[in-house]
Motif scaffolding. Structure first.
Motif, PDB file in Angstrom:
ATOM      1  N   ALA A  95      -7.597  -4.307   1.659  1.00  0.00           N
ATOM      2  CA  ALA A  95      -7.633  -3.598   2.783  1.00  0.00           C
ATOM      3  C   ALA A  95      -6.344  -2.709   2.626  1.00  0.00           C
ATOM      4  O   ALA A  95      -5.278  -3.442   2.233  1.00  0.00           O
ATOM      5  N   TYR A  96      -6.302  -1.625   2.999  1.00  0.00           N
ATOM      6  CA  TYR A  96      -4.974  -0.639   3.141  1.00  0.00           C
ATOM      7  C   TYR A  96      -4.846  -0.169   4.466  1.00  0.00           C
ATOM      8  O   TYR A  96      -5.756   0.302   5.006  1.00  0.00           O
ATOM      9  N   GLU A  97      -3.587  -0.145   4.743  1.00  0.00           N
ATOM     10  CA  GLU A  97      -3.178   0.130   6.392  1.00  0.00           C
ATOM     11  C   GLU A  97      -2.117   1.288   6.004  1.00  0.00           C
ATOM     12  O   GLU A  97      -0.925   0.747   5.655  1.00  0.00           O
ATOM     13  N   TYR A  98      -2.150   2.586   6.065  1.00  0.00           N
ATOM     14  CA  TYR A  98      -1.296   3.443   5.788  1.00  0.00           C
ATOM     15  C   TYR A  98      -0.517   4.078   6.900  1.00  0.00           C
ATOM     16  O   TYR A  98      -1.115   4.199   7.970  1.00  0.00           O
ATOM     17  N   GLU A  99       0.913   4.080   6.856  1.00  0.00           N
ATOM     18  CA  GLU A  99       1.928   4.687   7.841  1.00  0.00           C
ATOM     19  C   GLU A  99       1.971   6.225   7.585  1.00  0.00           C
ATOM     20  O   GLU A  99       1.992   6.851   8.681  1.00  0.00           O
ATOM     21  N   GLU A 134      -0.273 -10.303   1.293  1.00  0.00           N
ATOM     22  CA  GLU A 134      -0.075  -8.850   2.183  1.00  0.00           C
ATOM     23  C   GLU A 134       1.087  -8.362   1.440  1.00  0.00           C
ATOM     24  O   GLU A 134       2.113  -8.890   1.334  1.00  0.00           O
ATOM     25  N   LEU A 146       2.826   1.849   3.415  1.00  0.00           N
ATOM     26  CA  LEU A 146       1.539   1.299   3.453  1.00  0.00           C
ATOM     27  C   LEU A 146       1.388  -0.221   3.425  1.00  0.00           C
ATOM     28  O   LEU A 146       2.517  -0.835   2.756  1.00  0.00           O
ATOM     29  N   THR A 147       0.471  -0.904   4.008  1.00  0.00           N
ATOM     30  CA  THR A 147       0.365  -2.655   3.809  1.00  0.00           C
ATOM     31  C   THR A 147      -0.926  -2.751   3.128  1.00  0.00           C
ATOM     32  O   THR A 147      -1.889  -2.218   3.314  1.00  0.00           O
ATOM     33  N   ALA A 148      -1.091  -3.373   1.893  1.00  0.00           N
ATOM     34  CA  ALA A 148      -2.281  -3.691   1.298  1.00  0.00           C
ATOM     35  C   ALA A 148      -2.168  -5.016   1.585  1.00  0.00           C
ATOM     36  O   ALA A 148      -1.568  -5.929   1.228  1.00  0.00           O
ATOM     37  N   THR A 149      -3.488  -5.446   1.824  1.00  0.00           N
ATOM     38  CA  THR A 149      -3.894  -6.826   1.884  1.00  0.00           C
ATOM     39  C   THR A 149      -5.012  -7.399   1.170  1.00  0.00           C
ATOM     40  O   THR A 149      -6.026  -6.597   1.198  1.00  0.00           O
TER      41      THR A 149
END
Length: 164
Positions: A95-99, A134, A146-149
């Motif tokens: 999963a990726y969460e982009y700022e 993470e 971004l944070t990649a999990t």
């Protein structure tokens, strides 16, 4: 049986290691990556198309930071030694969460934290060990981009070619 005792792995939960340095988001590499994943969007190839779509410049495809695992970006101390047997490892979820979007011209650093380790019985027998990692990717100014999990799974038995 897992390659390492669960308690030994769980003792590492919360540890953070630098796992990527100088990950340059280069125009040619973005175009090459977009072709490799068969994404025909012009925004990855043409700055005018990217700006018309509302980007500052050419963005990188959402999964581009997977290239951080290429040897040229991995520091000598490459992070976690989970002790997993490579013949028994499969890739779980990602999963990726982009700022903000990742842009051509960015240079990233990745710091990875082992956030969880747990086990479950496998449907085919044996115990599966899950490691959740993470990675926080920051730009040259230290801002989080971004944070990649991702989850790595060591299965309870070796994976044969017919099982993949």
């Amino acid at each position: 049986m897992p390659s390492r005792p669960l308690a030994e792995l769980q003792a590492q939960v919360g540890d953070t290691h630098r796992t990527a340095t100088d990950l340059a988001v280069e125009r040619g590499k973005v175009a090459e990556f977009a072709r490799a994943i068969h994404d025909p969007a012009d925004i990855y190839l043409d700055e005018t198309a990217a700006k018309e779509a509302g980007y500052e410049t050419i963005p990188a495809p959402p999964t581009f930071t997977r290239t951080a695992e290429f040897p040229r970006y991995v520091p000598d101390d490459e992070g976690f030694d989970l002790g997993f047997d490579p013949a028994r490892v499969i890739h779980g979820e990602q999963a990726y969460e982009y700022e903000r979007p990742l842009y051509v011209g960015d240079t990233l650093t990745g710091d990875t934290t082992l956030t969880d380790v747990y086990q479950r019985d496998g449907e085919g027998g044996g115990t599966m060990t899950f490691a959740v990692l993470e990675t926080a990717f920051t730009d040259e100014s230290g801002e989080l981009v971004l944070t990649a999990t991702g989850t790595s799974i060591e299965t309870g038995q070796a994976i044969s070619e017919g099982d993949e």
